[in-house]
Motif scaffolding. Structure first.
Motif, mmCIF file in Angstrom:
data_model
loop_
_atom_site.group_PDB
_atom_site.id
_atom_site.type_symbol
_atom_site.label_atom_id
_atom_site.label_comp_id
_atom_site.label_asym_id
_atom_site.label_seq_id
_atom_site.Cartn_x
_atom_site.Cartn_y
_atom_site.Cartn_z
ATOM 1 N N PRO A 182 -74.519 -27.160 -24.365
ATOM 2 C CA PRO A 182 -74.459 -28.622 -24.040
ATOM 3 C C PRO A 182 -75.558 -28.989 -24.563
ATOM 4 C CG PRO A 182 -74.190 -26.872 -22.304
ATOM 5 C CD PRO A 182 -74.615 -26.112 -23.406
ATOM 6 N N GLN A 196 -79.361 -27.781 -24.388
ATOM 7 C CA GLN A 196 -79.542 -26.925 -23.161
ATOM 8 C C GLN A 196 -79.118 -25.347 -23.627
ATOM 9 O OE1 GLN A 196 -77.417 -28.193 -19.610
ATOM 10 N NE2 GLN A 196 -77.174 -26.065 -18.704
ATOM 11 N N SER A 199 -79.071 -21.427 -18.543
ATOM 12 C CA SER A 199 -78.078 -22.055 -17.223
ATOM 13 C C SER A 199 -78.908 -22.262 -16.095
ATOM 14 C CB SER A 199 -77.389 -20.740 -17.018
ATOM 15 O OG SER A 199 -77.893 -19.681 -16.579
ATOM 16 N N THR A 203 -81.173 -30.054 -12.047
ATOM 17 C CA THR A 203 -79.812 -30.982 -12.186
ATOM 18 C C THR A 203 -80.179 -32.226 -13.012
ATOM 19 O OG1 THR A 203 -79.040 -30.113 -10.209
ATOM 20 C CG2 THR A 203 -78.032 -32.208 -11.052
ATOM 21 N N SER A 206 -79.819 -31.263 -16.687
ATOM 22 C CA SER A 206 -78.372 -31.019 -17.412
ATOM 23 C C SER A 206 -77.637 -32.041 -17.005
ATOM 24 C CB SER A 206 -77.912 -29.819 -16.476
ATOM 25 O OG SER A 206 -77.928 -29.988 -15.047
ATOM 26 N N SER A 207 -77.710 -33.107 -16.086
ATOM 27 C CA SER A 207 -76.848 -34.151 -16.238
ATOM 28 C C SER A 207 -76.611 -34.910 -17.377
ATOM 29 C CB SER A 207 -77.175 -35.150 -14.984
ATOM 30 O OG SER A 207 -77.315 -34.280 -13.772
ATOM 31 N N MET A 209 -76.429 -33.717 -20.207
ATOM 32 C CA MET A 209 -75.570 -32.930 -21.016
ATOM 33 C C MET A 209 -74.030 -33.215 -20.719
ATOM 34 S SD MET A 209 -78.119 -31.898 -22.502
ATOM 35 C CE MET A 209 -79.743 -31.437 -21.955
ATOM 36 N N THR A 210 -73.994 -33.648 -19.281
ATOM 37 C CA THR A 210 -72.636 -33.731 -18.908
ATOM 38 C C THR A 210 -72.035 -35.187 -18.448
ATOM 39 O OG1 THR A 210 -73.581 -33.496 -16.500
ATOM 40 C CG2 THR A 210 -72.623 -31.486 -17.609
ATOM 41 N N SER A 211 -73.181 -36.023 -18.972
ATOM 42 C CA SER A 211 -73.159 -37.512 -18.668
ATOM 43 C C SER A 211 -71.616 -38.014 -19.464
ATOM 44 C CB SER A 211 -74.144 -38.211 -19.102
ATOM 45 O OG SER A 211 -74.675 -38.183 -20.431
ATOM 46 N N ASP A 212 -71.244 -39.086 -19.030
ATOM 47 C CA ASP A 212 -69.964 -39.779 -19.895
ATOM 48 C C ASP A 212 -70.628 -40.727 -20.900
ATOM 49 O OD1 ASP A 212 -70.698 -42.249 -18.477
ATOM 50 O OD2 ASP A 212 -69.393 -41.670 -16.829
ATOM 51 N N ARG A 216 -74.300 -42.163 -21.098
ATOM 52 C CA ARG A 216 -75.105 -41.819 -22.578
ATOM 53 C C ARG A 216 -75.594 -43.071 -23.122
ATOM 54 N NH1 ARG A 216 -74.124 -36.404 -25.115
ATOM 55 N NH2 ARG A 216 -73.176 -35.107 -23.270
#
Length: 325
Positions: A182, A196, A199, A203, A206-207, A209-212, A216
């Protein structure tokens, strides 16, 4: 609290204390402050410290946030083909700044990256910043060699992921790693890759890496704007330093002018005194000449002078005859 609201943490507005040279890392210092605040790493390692702008930003965040982190900056302080080669002054200046302020929790390790890796236990490094030689081979070696030292909550930073000339190859490594881990990438200030590795990441981090895409873009814009603010701050400091130096030069020039004026005044006084002395001596000499003329006149008009005139004339005739003989 939403993901985006976290990026407005007040720590990102903290002014960096150390800004040296026109380094592109200035643009990532606000993110470094934010990341230390959110990740709260126990061990921070930077590979490639140079003048210490990025490393001292990590240390400043640890200090200001009163964290118990241990920081380690690794470098030979000799330079390389990308950062340039330099003399001892770079390390000495950094050490003089670093040791009194950060020395109780931070260490500057003057050695190669491969030598330093053996000083750390496996699975202990929470934040690793790789910023050494920027070829593809060197950056990949550094990551692979240090990977076993990363903890289960580790973040790895790669600088210069947007540079594609002068033999830079971090961008190639970054393209490979994006398909394996990620990641989040900043494009400004030569680019900064955020990877990242562990694991067990907070949050708020890590958010990223998972953002849209929209999120971003918002994060990118926010930290780029803050980075430009840091660059402006550095420019203001540079101009202030130049102004201070100019004022010192001006004061030095004023002192030289004052000295020149004092010398000029002294020379004028000495010149006036010389004129006075010359006039006095001329007057005294004139008086002596007048006195001599009067004495000669007295002799010439005296009775003895008139009586001896035939003898003086005869004496001149005899001398002329003697010369002819």
């Amino acid at each position: 609290m939403s993901f985006l609201s976290n990026i407005f943490d007040t720590v990102v507005y903290m002014r960096p204390d150390r800004l040296t040279g026109a380094t592109p890392w200035h643009g990532h210092i606000p993110f470094a402050f934010w990341l230390v605040r959110q990740l709260r790493p126990k061990i921070i390692v930077e590979l490639g410290v140079h003048a210490g702008n990025s490393y001292c930003a990590f240390c400043q965040a640890v200090e200001r946030l009163n964290m118990s982190s241990a920081c380690f900056g690794v470098d030979t302080w000799q330079g390389d083909e990308h950062g340039g080669f330099y003399d001892e002054s770079v390390f000495n200046e950094l050490k003089q700044y670093h040791d009194p302020r950060f020395g109780h929790f931070s260490s500057l390790l003057r050695m190669t990256f491969d030598e330093a890796v053996e000083l750390f236990d496996d699975g202990t490094v929470d934040l690793l910043h790789i910023d050494g030689l920027h070829t593809y081979e060197a950056s990949k070696h550094d990551f692979e060699h240090w990977k076993r030292k990363l903890s289960n909550r580790a973040i790895v930073l790669f600088h210069d992921i947007e540079v594609r000339d002068r033999g830079f190859g971090v961008w190639r490594l970054w393209n490979e790693l994006q398909s394996q881990y990620p990641t989040f990438a900043f494009s400004h200030s030569y680019g900064l890759g955020v990877l990242q590795y562990g694991s067990d990441i907070p949050t708020t981090v890590s958010s990223l890496m998972t953002s849209d895409d929209n999120q971003r873009m918002a994060v990118q814009t926010h930290f780029q704007t803050l980075g430009e603010r840091v660059n402006l701050l550095w420019q203001v400091r540079e101009l202030s330093d130049r102004l201070t130096m100019a004022n010192k030069d001006l004061q030095s020039t004023d002192r030289l002018l004052d000295q020149a004026r004092a010398i000029e005044s002294q020379l004028r006084a000495e010149n006036e005194q010389l004129k006075t002395d010359v006039n006095r001596l001329t007057s005294e000499l004139g008086a002596e000449i007048d006195q001599l003329k009067r004495t000669v006149q007295i002799y010439e008009t005296s009775t003895s002078w008139r009586i001896t005139r035939p003898a003086r004339s005869m004496s001149r005739v005899i001398r002329r005859l003697a010369r002819r003989q």
